[in-house]
Design a protein around this motif. Sequence first.
Motif, PDB file in Angstrom:
ATOM      1  N   ASP A  35      -4.850  19.063   5.866  1.00 20.14           N
ATOM      2  CA  ASP A  35      -4.688  18.380   4.514  1.00 20.14           C
ATOM      3  C   ASP A  35      -4.463  16.967   4.380  1.00 20.14           C
ATOM      4  O   ASP A  35      -4.397  16.181   3.645  1.00 20.14           O
ATOM      5  N   HIS A  36      -3.422  16.588   5.491  1.00 21.30           N
ATOM      6  CA  HIS A  36      -3.049  14.944   5.708  1.00 21.30           C
ATOM      7  C   HIS A  36      -4.143  14.499   6.184  1.00 21.30           C
ATOM      8  O   HIS A  36      -4.655  14.663   7.435  1.00 21.30           O
ATOM      9  N   THR A  37      -4.338  13.383   5.432  1.00 21.20           N
ATOM     10  CA  THR A  37      -5.458  12.395   6.097  1.00 21.20           C
ATOM     11  C   THR A  37      -4.836  10.968   6.404  1.00 21.20           C
ATOM     12  O   THR A  37      -3.872  10.715   5.617  1.00 21.20           O
ATOM     13  N   ALA A  38      -5.007  10.533   7.650  1.00 24.37           N
ATOM     14  CA  ALA A  38      -4.540   9.262   8.079  1.00 24.37           C
ATOM     15  C   ALA A  38      -5.146   8.069   6.808  1.00 24.37           C
ATOM     16  O   ALA A  38      -6.321   8.059   6.551  1.00 24.37           O
ATOM     17  N   ILE A  39      -4.333   7.102   6.719  1.00 25.33           N
ATOM     18  CA  ILE A  39      -4.657   5.968   5.702  1.00 25.33           C
ATOM     19  C   ILE A  39      -5.288   4.872   6.737  1.00 25.33           C
ATOM     20  O   ILE A  39      -4.788   4.321   7.633  1.00 25.33           O
ATOM     21  N   LYS A  40      -6.560   4.479   6.387  1.00 25.35           N
ATOM     22  CA  LYS A  40      -7.290   3.613   7.335  1.00 25.35           C
ATOM     23  C   LYS A  40      -6.835   2.131   6.803  1.00 25.35           C
ATOM     24  O   LYS A  40      -6.621   1.868   5.895  1.00 25.35           O
ATOM     25  N   GLU A  41      -6.732   1.350   7.844  1.00 24.21           N
ATOM     26  CA  GLU A  41      -5.721  -0.111   7.686  1.00 24.21           C
ATOM     27  C   GLU A  41      -6.807  -0.976   7.302  1.00 24.21           C
ATOM     28  O   GLU A  41      -6.450  -1.699   6.219  1.00 24.21           O
ATOM     29  N   ASP A  42      -8.224  -0.892   7.177  1.00 21.93           N
ATOM     30  CA  ASP A  42      -9.302  -1.783   6.589  1.00 21.93           C
ATOM     31  C   ASP A  42      -9.771  -1.273   5.324  1.00 21.93           C
ATOM     32  O   ASP A  42     -10.687  -1.901   4.756  1.00 21.93           O
ATOM     33  N   SER A  43      -9.318  -0.055   4.948  1.00 20.81           N
ATOM     34  CA  SER A  43      -9.896   0.471   3.397  1.00 20.81           C
ATOM     35  C   SER A  43      -9.228  -0.260   2.553  1.00 20.81           C
ATOM     36  O   SER A  43      -8.065  -0.752   2.458  1.00 20.81           O
ATOM     37  N   PRO A  44     -10.018  -0.852   1.255  1.00 20.56           N
ATOM     38  CA  PRO A  44      -9.522  -1.558   0.230  1.00 20.56           C
ATOM     39  C   PRO A  44      -8.508  -0.820  -0.611  1.00 20.56           C
ATOM     40  O   PRO A  44      -8.402   0.514  -0.668  1.00 20.56           O
ATOM     41  N   VAL A  45      -7.525  -1.248  -0.920  1.00 20.46           N
ATOM     42  CA  VAL A  45      -6.401  -0.717  -2.023  1.00 20.46           C
ATOM     43  C   VAL A  45      -7.209  -0.498  -3.298  1.00 20.46           C
ATOM     44  O   VAL A  45      -7.777  -1.551  -3.868  1.00 20.46           O
ATOM     45  N   PRO A  46      -7.098   0.629  -3.908  1.00 18.84           N
ATOM     46  CA  PRO A  46      -7.754   0.833  -5.095  1.00 18.84           C
ATOM     47  C   PRO A  46      -6.914  -0.037  -6.026  1.00 18.84           C
ATOM     48  O   PRO A  46      -5.638   0.000  -6.088  1.00 18.84           O
ATOM     49  N   GLU A  47      -7.571  -0.597  -7.363  1.00 19.82           N
ATOM     50  CA  GLU A  47      -7.033  -1.371  -8.218  1.00 19.82           C
ATOM     51  C   GLU A  47      -6.410  -0.392  -9.232  1.00 19.82           C
ATOM     52  O   GLU A  47      -6.827   0.490  -9.687  1.00 19.82           O
ATOM     53  N   LEU A  48      -5.151  -0.494  -9.524  1.00 14.98           N
ATOM     54  CA  LEU A  48      -4.428   0.221 -10.629  1.00 14.98           C
ATOM     55  C   LEU A  48      -4.629  -0.332 -12.005  1.00 14.98           C
ATOM     56  O   LEU A  48      -4.744  -1.690 -12.233  1.00 14.98           O
ATOM     57  N   PRO A  49      -4.720   0.468 -13.227  1.00 12.18           N
ATOM     58  CA  PRO A  49      -5.097  -0.160 -14.484  1.00 12.18           C
ATOM     59  C   PRO A  49      -3.801  -0.803 -14.994  1.00 12.18           C
ATOM     60  O   PRO A  49      -2.785  -0.608 -14.570  1.00 12.18           O
ATOM     61  N   VAL A  50      -4.077  -2.101 -15.521  1.00 12.92           N
ATOM     62  CA  VAL A  50      -2.840  -2.794 -16.375  1.00 12.92           C
ATOM     63  C   VAL A  50      -3.377  -2.979 -17.642  1.00 12.92           C
ATOM     64  O   VAL A  50      -4.045  -2.912 -18.209  1.00 12.92           O
ATOM     65  N   THR A  51      -2.292  -3.293 -18.327  1.00 13.03           N
ATOM     66  CA  THR A  51      -2.204  -3.472 -20.129  1.00 13.03           C
ATOM     67  C   THR A  51      -2.203  -4.861 -20.294  1.00 13.03           C
ATOM     68  O   THR A  51      -1.052  -5.443 -19.827  1.00 13.03           O
ATOM     69  N   LEU A  52      -3.014  -5.302 -20.904  1.00 17.96           N
ATOM     70  CA  LEU A  52      -2.895  -6.579 -21.408  1.00 17.96           C
ATOM     71  C   LEU A  52      -3.307  -6.846 -22.959  1.00 17.96           C
ATOM     72  O   LEU A  52      -4.232  -5.889 -23.283  1.00 17.96           O
ATOM     73  N   ASP A  53      -2.603  -7.460 -23.539  1.00 14.39           N
ATOM     74  CA  ASP A  53      -2.967  -7.828 -24.990  1.00 14.39           C
ATOM     75  C   ASP A  53      -3.899  -8.770 -25.045  1.00 14.39           C
ATOM     76  O   ASP A  53      -3.942 -10.238 -24.545  1.00 14.39           O
ATOM     77  N   MET A  54      -4.994  -8.679 -25.706  1.00 15.25           N
ATOM     78  CA  MET A  54      -6.118  -9.307 -25.981  1.00 15.25           C
ATOM     79  C   MET A  54      -6.011  -9.787 -27.560  1.00 15.25           C
ATOM     80  O   MET A  54      -5.960  -8.979 -28.414  1.00 15.25           O
ATOM     81  N   PRO A  55      -6.278 -11.016 -27.655  1.00 14.38           N
ATOM     82  CA  PRO A  55      -6.238 -11.546 -29.054  1.00 14.38           C
ATOM     83  C   PRO A  55      -7.437 -10.905 -30.262  1.00 14.38           C
ATOM     84  O   PRO A  55      -8.328 -10.664 -29.328  1.00 14.38           O
TER      85      PRO A  55
END
Length: 136
Positions: A35-55
């Motif tokens: 079940d343990h998978t190695a992380i590939k160094e060249d794989s992109p890091v997924p973007e995490l959601p951020v909260t912003l206030d929109m006028p």
Amino acid sequence: MRAAYLEGRSIAALARDHGVSRGAIRTAVADLLPDHTAIKEDSPVPELPVTLDMPGKVADYLRTTELEPAERAALDQGMTVRRGQGYTLRVTTVPAVHRGLLARCQPLDGAQGLPAVPAQRKARREYENRVSALTP
């Protein structure tokens, strides 16, 4: 060591028995962990959601335009926060969607022959400042 691990001994117990770190034990039994998978160094890091206030003026404009499904969902799921006479829409999504929404509200600056309303220009600039603060 591998035989003991396969018999059910914990990694921490094996590390204590052999006087090494748990990381060393994990490395030694890595091929036994399907079940343990190695992380590939060249794989992109997924973007995490951020909260912003929109006028609210920006949100009102964007609701009248054609949007991608992800952008429309982000606006629809936003939480309205009352601010004096107007409101702010608290939007939680990945930075790429925030940048897409910002690109779609460019006409608020008075481009393409449309008259510029100072309050809308200011609202777009405020949102632009918040989105640009996300980029590293």
